[in-house]
Write a protein that holds these residues in place. Structure first.
Motif, PDB file in Angstrom:
ATOM      1  N   LEU A  15      29.261  44.402  33.810  1.00  0.00           N
ATOM      2  CA  LEU A  15      30.640  43.947  33.584  1.00  0.00           C
ATOM      3  C   LEU A  15      30.801  43.316  32.206  1.00  0.00           C
ATOM      4  N   GLY A  16      29.850  42.474  31.810  1.00  0.00           N
ATOM      5  CA  GLY A  16      29.953  41.783  30.521  1.00  0.00           C
ATOM      6  C   GLY A  16      30.044  42.734  29.344  1.00  0.00           C
ATOM      7  N   SER A  17      29.348  43.866  29.434  1.00  0.00           N
ATOM      8  CA  SER A  17      29.331  44.804  28.307  1.00  0.00           C
ATOM      9  C   SER A  17      30.704  45.444  28.071  1.00  0.00           C
ATOM     10  N   ILE A  18      31.581  45.389  29.083  1.00  0.00           N
ATOM     11  CA  ILE A  18      32.976  45.827  28.930  1.00  0.00           C
ATOM     12  C   ILE A  18      33.894  44.635  28.668  1.00  0.00           C
ATOM     13  N   ARG A 211      36.917  48.611  33.885  1.00  0.00           N
ATOM     14  CA  ARG A 211      37.862  48.152  32.849  1.00  0.00           C
ATOM     15  C   ARG A 211      39.037  47.393  33.463  1.00  0.00           C
ATOM     16  N   ASP A 212      39.371  47.722  34.702  1.00  0.00           N
ATOM     17  CA  ASP A 212      40.410  46.956  35.395  1.00  0.00           C
ATOM     18  C   ASP A 212      39.895  45.585  35.831  1.00  0.00           C
ATOM     19  N   VAL A 213      38.588  45.462  36.066  1.00  0.00           N
ATOM     20  CA  VAL A 213      38.008  44.130  36.320  1.00  0.00           C
ATOM     21  C   VAL A 213      38.152  43.278  35.056  1.00  0.00           C
ATOM     22  N   ALA A 214      37.798  43.850  33.904  1.00  0.00           N
ATOM     23  CA  ALA A 214      37.951  43.121  32.641  1.00  0.00           C
ATOM     24  C   ALA A 214      39.409  42.718  32.433  1.00  0.00           C
ATOM     25  N   ARG A 215      40.339  43.615  32.770  1.00  0.00           N
ATOM     26  CA  ARG A 215      41.760  43.316  32.622  1.00  0.00           C
ATOM     27  C   ARG A 215      42.190  42.197  33.566  1.00  0.00           C
ATOM     28  N   ASN A 233      41.787  38.983  45.593  1.00  0.00           N
ATOM     29  CA  ASN A 233      41.149  40.285  45.748  1.00  0.00           C
ATOM     30  C   ASN A 233      41.540  41.163  44.567  1.00  0.00           C
ATOM     31  N   VAL A 234      40.569  41.892  44.027  1.00  0.00           N
ATOM     32  CA  VAL A 234      40.834  42.792  42.898  1.00  0.00           C
ATOM     33  C   VAL A 234      40.313  44.173  43.264  1.00  0.00           C
ATOM     34  N   GLY A 235      41.234  45.084  43.571  1.00  0.00           N
ATOM     35  CA  GLY A 235      40.841  46.442  43.940  1.00  0.00           C
ATOM     36  C   GLY A 235      42.007  47.391  43.789  1.00  0.00           C
TER      37      GLY A 235
END
Length: 313
Positions: A15-18, A211-215, A233-235
């Motif tokens: 995740l961090g790399s994005i 990328r949506d997690v990063a967003r 919740n993020v999905g």
């Protein structure tokens, strides 16, 4: 206005790399603390940015943490042993990294410093048939990974001035790749083996593009005042799918893909639930990448990756 300085522990991971390049692009100053346990160089593309700094060290070491926390306005604790199999391989490290390091953060941070905490929606364990899990659904984690994340989240939200994101199963390409995540794994098998044997193919879960997690983190930083002190919740709301349904989606891109139910045996991961993402959607957040986008992206990515070093286990 002074730059907002963000400390990201474990910032060189999947995740961090994005997320780290996205934070820098949004104008934040970012320091990453990472042990580089996978010998990755996933942040080499941002080393030229003067607002980026990196420290090699362990997120559990308070002597390493203290000077970094002194400069941080917000902390994103990504450092973790992620996934049930990796946690079961080293239970002590799982507890000390996933839970105890976060408890140290909570103790060391001032009240003004913000925490944006990633956890997992696997805390829902086994849901009720046909009933969506919301943020108010009781948490019943069934793995050590799930338990450590649930305990860390409780401490962060109790401390306050924090947001937690309960992430669906993440998919998509990243500089520090993980092939062991469910969608990534199934597409990898479809590309290279053209077949997969499914245990408990009717078990459902939710999915989200990396990328949506990063967003979601950028959205949380931008809307912290209205979102604080709650879990989200993020999905993908259109992707509460069983393993069988996921394979059908992959087959629509790779028609030679064959999948069948195992006649014997079982999956050690018993998670089975559907998730509502209405709370974060009500704050104005919406994912930008569909499951099909991710499958297409992974097929291209696997033309480049031909080895098994890109996983957590």
């Amino acid at each position: 206005m002074a730059e907002t300085h963000i400390l990201v522990t474990g910032g060189a991971g999947y995740l961090g790399s994005i997320l780290v390049p996205a934070l820098l692009e949004a104008g934040y100053r970012v320091t990453v603390l990472d042990s580089f346990m996978f010998r990755q160089n996933s942040l080499s593309n941002v080393c030229a940015d003067p607002r980026f700094d990196v420290v090699r060290g362990d997120a559990r070491d308070e002597n390493t943490l203290r000077p970094l926390l002194a400069k941080a306005d917000a902390v994103i604790p990504l450092a973790a042993l992620v996934g049930a199999p990796l946690c079961d391989m080293d239970k002590l490290a799982a507890v000390s990294t996933n839970r105890d390091a976060v408890l140290s953060l909570v103790r060391l941070l001032s009240r003004e410093q913000r925490i944006l905490m990633p956890v997992t929606n696997s805390g829902y364990g086994i849901g009720e048939q046909g009933k969506f899990c919301t943020e108010d659904t009781p948490l019943r984690p069934i793995s050590l990974y799930g338990r450590t994340k649930v305990e860390a989240e409780a401490a962060v939200l109790e401390r306050g001035n924090a947001i937690s994101f309960r992430l669906a199963t993440v998919f998509g390409m990243a500089p520090r790749m993980r092939v062991d995540l469910l969608v990534n794994d199934f597409v990898h098998r479809a590309v290279f083996d053209r077949a997969v044997v499914l245990f408990e193919p009717h078990f459902k879960r939710n999915y989200i593009h990396i990328r949506d997690v990063a967003r979601a983190f950028l959205h949380g930083l931008a809307n912290f005042g209205t979102m604080r002190d709650r879990p989200y919740n993020v999905g993908l709301s259109d992707a509460n799918l069983s393993k069988w349904e996921l394979c059908e989606r992959i087959r629509s891109h790779l028609p030679q893909f064959v999948f069948l139910e195992a006649p014997i045996g079982e999956d050690p991961d018993k998670r089975d639930y559907i998730v509502s993402n209405a709370r974060i959607e009500a704050t104005g957040y919406a994912p930008a990448h569909s499951l099909d986008d991710g499958i297409r992206e992974l097929i291209k990515g696997y033309r480049m990756l031909r080895n098994s070093v890109h996983g957590n286990v």
